[in-house]
Scaffold this active site. Structure first.
Site, PDB file in Angstrom:
ATOM      1  N   HIS A 251      -2.073   9.015   4.827  1.00 48.08           N
ATOM      2  CA  HIS A 251      -2.377   7.634   4.460  1.00 48.08           C
ATOM      3  C   HIS A 251      -3.854   7.391   4.807  1.00 48.08           C
ATOM      4  O   HIS A 251      -4.581   6.812   4.019  1.00 48.08           O
ATOM      5  CB  HIS A 251      -1.439   6.683   5.185  1.00 48.08           C
ATOM      6  CG  HIS A 251      -1.555   5.256   4.738  1.00 48.08           C
ATOM      7  ND1 HIS A 251      -1.361   4.876   3.446  1.00 48.08           N
ATOM      8  CD2 HIS A 251      -1.871   4.123   5.426  1.00 48.08           C
ATOM      9  CE1 HIS A 251      -1.546   3.564   3.339  1.00 48.08           C
ATOM     10  NE2 HIS A 251      -1.860   3.086   4.521  1.00 48.08           N
TER      11      HIS A 251
ATOM     12  N   HIS B 165      -9.659   2.507  -0.265  1.00 46.93           N
ATOM     13  CA  HIS B 165      -8.228   2.181  -0.261  1.00 46.93           C
ATOM     14  C   HIS B 165      -7.908   1.427  -1.542  1.00 46.93           C
ATOM     15  O   HIS B 165      -8.254   0.263  -1.690  1.00 46.93           O
ATOM     16  CB  HIS B 165      -7.893   1.351   0.974  1.00 46.93           C
ATOM     17  CG  HIS B 165      -6.415   1.231   1.225  1.00 46.93           C
ATOM     18  ND1 HIS B 165      -5.463   1.422   0.234  1.00 46.93           N
ATOM     19  CD2 HIS B 165      -5.721   0.961   2.359  1.00 46.93           C
ATOM     20  CE1 HIS B 165      -4.257   1.258   0.755  1.00 46.93           C
ATOM     21  NE2 HIS B 165      -4.382   0.981   2.037  1.00 46.93           N
TER      22      HIS B 165
ATOM     23  N   CYS C 247       0.803  -1.226   0.000  1.00 46.19           N
ATOM     24  CA  CYS C 247       0.000   0.000   0.000  1.00 46.19           C
ATOM     25  C   CYS C 247       0.837   1.278   0.000  1.00 46.19           C
ATOM     26  O   CYS C 247       0.287   2.376   0.035  1.00 46.19           O
ATOM     27  CB  CYS C 247      -0.962  -0.035   1.171  1.00 46.19           C
ATOM     28  SG  CYS C 247      -1.997  -1.519   1.070  1.00 46.19           S
TER      29      CYS C 247
END
Lengths: 403, 372
Positions: free
Chosen positions: A294, A329, A163
């Protein structure tokens, strides 16, 4: 003498909009890209929401290669690359004659190909696997497909750092250019909605039922998403020479590893990564006008990230928002899409919002640009990305002031 | 030569291979021309489409690394963690609190552990409800799992990257790592590639081979990790420089819809020439070439390219590691480098220049220039 590196093209394939302008308008309007997941059967799960990209047609983007041999993530990376090249105004012929490399970050590569083969294996046995789908599985296809579609000659590398992969890819492209190892770089990240990853996060209790609410007291987790962002990077001198529109300068980046736990983020290590990024970019925390977080929307990530931000920035950190509130995400694409958002925010003068925000969490306590975007003159912004494996990567961008 | 004051050195390597575990055993295996081909019996629980492969039955994660922390560790990660430890010991570089943030890992893998990913994905289809999967296995299904575990096991808190490049993975890791060292981000990087043998890759390999005319290599497995530092720093610290990386060039060759041998060999020849130019080395000065050696339905673009570039050099030594360790895909490039290190250590001399060439049918080509 190292070269300065700038962003001159932005290509986006996202659940809230296509292309630099489509994406920017959606960010400004705080649009949500969340819908019911159609890519796989969600029967048996209590949640079925995700950030899927709808209505994209491979034929629009894939011209040289055979679209039937291209997996969904490569399809996204080619599409975003085509949009970035068009956006930059550069002649694609020029790119194919120069040393133009490609770096694409990803978490799951062609995960839908693996799902398809797994289902085939269960239903019919391993003797009957589809060869054309097997060929799609190696993750290097994400970068190589872009290079082949545009006839590029530079290095094509897929960076599989989960990620944080988008920021890794942009950081590596920046290094290639400043060291003079390439003339242009197409860099970013791509991933597809993935049954495996959805299920894994669901099993960990980390999937939200309806909405992704970063930094909210009542946040319930992530929503998985998909898409791609590719940036065209080039040295400042050639950008000026060809009169290119410069969105922003890549000022530097920092990357480190927690080396502690595969899944749980480490606030000290994340704070160190921010300090490293600032040192490499030659700035201090005071210089940062906006943080693209994030901000996954899990209890742990947001609290740890906020703690790390306060450790580095003190008690009045800059506004900090999460585009994941809008697109979910998107895994390996996440920090590439967020980097595209940062470049657009700098160029057009606004801060993307954190949507779905209702109640402040004292454990986070950030100005998260709640619900509506904010007009703002941004000079320096930082883009945070953290991943499984303790992989942290933070990129710093700066506004170009015309000479 | 370029990069003289920022040259990157290989100061150690760790290898787990079908012909031997550890640098010494691997070197002996090469000198003996030992074949890694052996019966698969017992290596995997399920049916695979052939009886022999270049496997490493003596490498078991739990017996090799101990039971602590390996309960749910997959083979890909176990290979990488173990080979990383060997590379550190071989180099003599000790990780301390003072240097751990400037020490890291760059690992080449094209898919991560196919067994972990496929098994987990299968569980999502066969469990009812579908989320009754193993939470502890989930991190294994992410491609950077092995690199992350290498960091945890060996306390490497600096750069931690996972690069996917098919057969180019090894050279991509080498190039990525060399650039980060030269730019001063880090002082030590373990760079390498890993490939595990499992039912899933065995069947995929079997299907892909069906269409090929003269693919003769058996499938292999293994891992090589190289300890890389700046030459000056390594020498200053008294560590032995086994080889220096003078250049590592990776390019794409423009291909038509259907790639052919001519295009690939021309692209590889251009890449080899670019690497020689970057290293400041003439084709006459090349002592040896470590070949990928994977001929295919496309013929042999590697030999064609090398013949073009090295035509006036008739004394070149050719090292062929793939007939011994098999088709190791993501680890192929680093196995070629390990073969160079083994060969150089066997007969120490100075200033021998060795090329490591690599290509894929997707059009990626690479060439590293080593000197040792």
């Amino acid at each position: 003498m190292m070269k300065r590196v700038v962003i001159t093209g932005i290509g986006v394939v996202s659940s809230i909009g296509l292309g630099a302008n489509g994406f920017m308008n959606a960010l400004r309007n705080g649009k949500s890209g969340i819908s019911k997941i159609e890519a796989f059967d969600t029967t048996g799960f209590q949640s079925d929401q995700g950030g899927e990209v709808h209505d994209v047609e491979p034929k629009a983007w894939i011209r040289r290669l055979d679209a039937t041999t291209i997996g969904r993530s490569s399809h996204f990376s080619i599409g975003a690359a085509r949009l970035a090249i068009e956006d930059s105004g550069i002649d694609p012929q020029t790119l194919s004659m120069m040393r133009c490399g490609v770096t694409v970050g990803t978490t799951d590569g062609e995960s839908q190909a693996i799902e398809y083969l797994t289902k085939q294996w269960i239903d019919s046995g391993p003797e009957y696997l589809d060869i054309s789908v097997i060929r799609q599985v190696p993750a290097d296809r994400l970068a190589v497909s872009v290079a082949r579609e545009f006839g590029l000659r530079g290095e094509a590398a897929t960076l599989a750092t989960a990620c944080a992969a988008g920021n890794y890819a942009i950081g590596h492209a920046y290094d290639m250019l400043r060291a003079g190892e390439a003339d242009f770089m197409l860099c970013g990240g791509a991933d597809s909605i993935c049954r495996k990853t959805f299920t894994g996060f669901y099993r960990l209790g980390a999937i939200a039922p309806l909405a992704c609410q970063p930094f909210d007291l009542h946040r319930k987790g992530i929503l998985t998403g998909e898409g791609a962002a590719i940036l065209l990077l080039e040295p400042l001198d050639t950008a000026l020479l060809r009169g290119a529109r410069i969105y922003a300068e890549v000022l530097g980046y920092g990357t480190n590893c927690d080396a502690k736990h595969m899944v749980a983020p480490d606030p000290d290590s994340i704070a160190n990564c921010m300090r490293l990024a600032h040192a490499n970019a030659g700035i201090t925390p005071n210089d940062v006008d906006y943080i693209s977080a994030h901000g996954t929307g899990t209890r742990t990530n947001d609290a740890v990230e906020a703690a790390a931000i306060r450790e580095v920035f003190g008690n009045s950190p800059p506004p900090t928002s999460s585009v994941k509130s809008m697109i979910g995400h998107t895994m390996g694409a996440a920090s590439a899409l967020a980097s595209a958002a940062c470049a657009l925010a700098i160029y057009h003068g606004f801060m993307p919002p954190t949507i779905n925000f209702h109640t402040s969490d004292p454990d986070c306590n950030l100005d998260c640009v709640a619900n509506t975007s904010r007009e703002a003159e941004l000079n320096i912004v930082q883009n945070n990305a953290f991943a499984f494996g303790g992989n942290n990567a933070i990129v710093v961008f700066k506004k170009m002031v015309s000479a | 030569m370029k990069h003289e004051n920022t040259a990157v050195a290989i100061t150690g390597f760790g290898v787990i291979s079908p012909i031997g575990i550890g640098a010494q055993e691997f070197t002996t295996g090469i000198l003996e021309g030992r074949s890694g081909l052996k019966p698969i019996n017992g290596v995997v629980a399920n049916r695979v489409p052939f009886e022999q492969a270049c496997v490493i039955p003596e490498f078991e994660v739990k017996t090799y690394l101990g039971k602590k922390g390996t309960q749910s560790m997959d083979r890909t990660t176990g290979l990488a963690v173990a080979a990383s430890g060997m590379a550190l010991r071989h180099s003599g570089f000790a990780i301390t609190p003072a240097n751990e943030t400037r020490s890291g890992v760059v690992l080449g893998t094209s898919t991560g552990s196919m067994r972990s990913i496929s098994t987990f994905t299968k569980e999502t289809f066969v469990q009812h409800p579908p989320y009754l999967v193993s939470a502890t296995e989930f991190p294994n299904t992410v491609m950077n799992c092995a690199a992350g575990q290498c960091a945890i096991w060996h306390n490497l808190k600096g750069i931690n990257a996972t690069v996917s490049g098919g057969r180019l993975s090894g050279l991509l890791a080498l190039r990525y790592a060399s650039l980060k060292l030269r730019l001063g981000y880090t002082d030590l990087l373990l760079a390498g590639g890993v490939e595990e043998f499992c039912e899933h890759t065995a069947w995929a390999f079997h299907h892909l081979r069906q269409g090929l005319r003269n693919e003769s290599l058996p499938i292999g497995e293994g891992c090589v990790m190289l300890a890389l530092e700046k030459s000056a720093a390594a020498r200053c610290a008294g560590r032995y420089v086994r080889a220096e990386i003078l250049a590592c060039e990776i390019q794409m060759c423009p291909l038509a819809q259907q790639p052919n041998c001519g295009q690939l060999s021309e692209g590889l020849a251009n890449c080899i020439q670019a690497a020689l130019d970057s290293a400041g080395v003439s084709p006459r000065d090349v002592w040896g070439v470590s070949l990928q050696g994977c001929a295919s339905e496309l013929g042999d673009p590697e030999t064609r390219a090398l013949t073009t570039i090295l035509k006036e050099n008739t004394s070149v030594q050719y090292l062929r590691i793939s007939p011994l360790v098999g088709e190791t895909y993501s680890a192929a490039g680093v196995f070629q480098i390990a073969a160079v290190l083994a060969r150089l250590s066997h007969s120490p001399a100075h200033e021998r220049v060795v090329l490591v060439t690599s290509f894929s049918h997707g059009g990626s080509v690479g060439c590293a220039v080593l000197r040792g």
